[in-house]
Motif scaffolding. Structure first.
Motif: not given
Length: 223
Positions: A19-26, A97-101
């Motif tokens: 759907q996208a090149a990059l959805l979530v990045h930390y 944890h980290i939540t992406t939301g």
């Protein structure tokens, strides 16, 4: 006994789908030192819960100094986040944890969809489950490590590196989990370690409304 896991999500953790090149990045390079308590959540502050960096709620993130890179790599990884669950049995949102939301279905992640998840990690032990990507409850996606092996978890459609390679303690590695919608594959430092799956479905498809978490999963999956 308390389990300390500086097996860590580092320079970056990234999630891609078709759907996208990059959805979530930390990336933790610009963060300041603090402490992340057991069960604490780090919220993704990106727009609509996506494409953001990890926020720092009241300085509660632990970012440590530069660490040497993995074997054969030159330079430094930069800052990294240390997950320190209070106990090995912690799971889901009870663990650090980290939540992406964002729920899995909003991210386009499912057993029959294409996705890629990747992170630099360093394991402190090989005990039980150490999941990098997961969910809170129910039959959820759980990609990480299990009993000393790299693991791709789709609930009933799981794959394992089976010692080729196994995880090692105290060394940085770049790990990637991919799914084509039919086949799962795990890459460790760019080399395929496991491939398989049964048409990509998996029981976790019934829980695609679960928010994606980083550094934990249900079923005792604290990282």
């Amino acid at each position: 006994m308390k389990k300390i896991l500086p097996l860590i999500l580092t320079a970056c953790a990234a999630i891609h789908t078709t759907q996208a090149a990059l959805l979530v990045h930390y990336s933790f390079d610009s963060e300041t030192t603090g402490s992340l308590a057991s069960g604490a959540a780090v919220i993704n502050t990106g727009s609509s819960g996506k494409n953001g960096t990890a926020g720092i709620p009241n300085g509660s993130i632990m970012v440590l100094d530069d660490d040497t890179g993995p074997s054969g790599a030159s330079g430094l990884l930069g800052n990294y986040l240390s997950f320190q669950p209070g106990a090995d049995g912690d799971e889901g949102t009870n663990a650090t944890h980290i939540t992406t939301g964002s729920p899995l279905n909003e991210l386009g992640i499912g057993g029959s969809t294409e996705y890629t998840m990747a992170a630099w990690v360093k394991f402190d032990n090989q005990t039980g489950d150490n999941m990098i990507f997961g969910g809170n409850a129910g039959d959820v996606i759980h990609n990480g490590a299990r009993a000393g092996n790299y693991h791709g978890g789709h609930w009933g459609d799981d794959i394992s590196s089976n010692g080729n390679p196994g995880t090692d303690v105290g060394e940085w590695h770049h790990v990637t989990w991919t799914n084509t919608g039919q086949t799962q594959e795990i890459f460790v430092d760019g080399v395929s370690s496991s491939t398989g799956g049964a048409a990509g479905a998996g029981a976790f498809n019934s829980n695609l409304g679960e928010p994606l978490l980083v550094g934990t999963s249900g079923n005792g999956g604290s990282f």
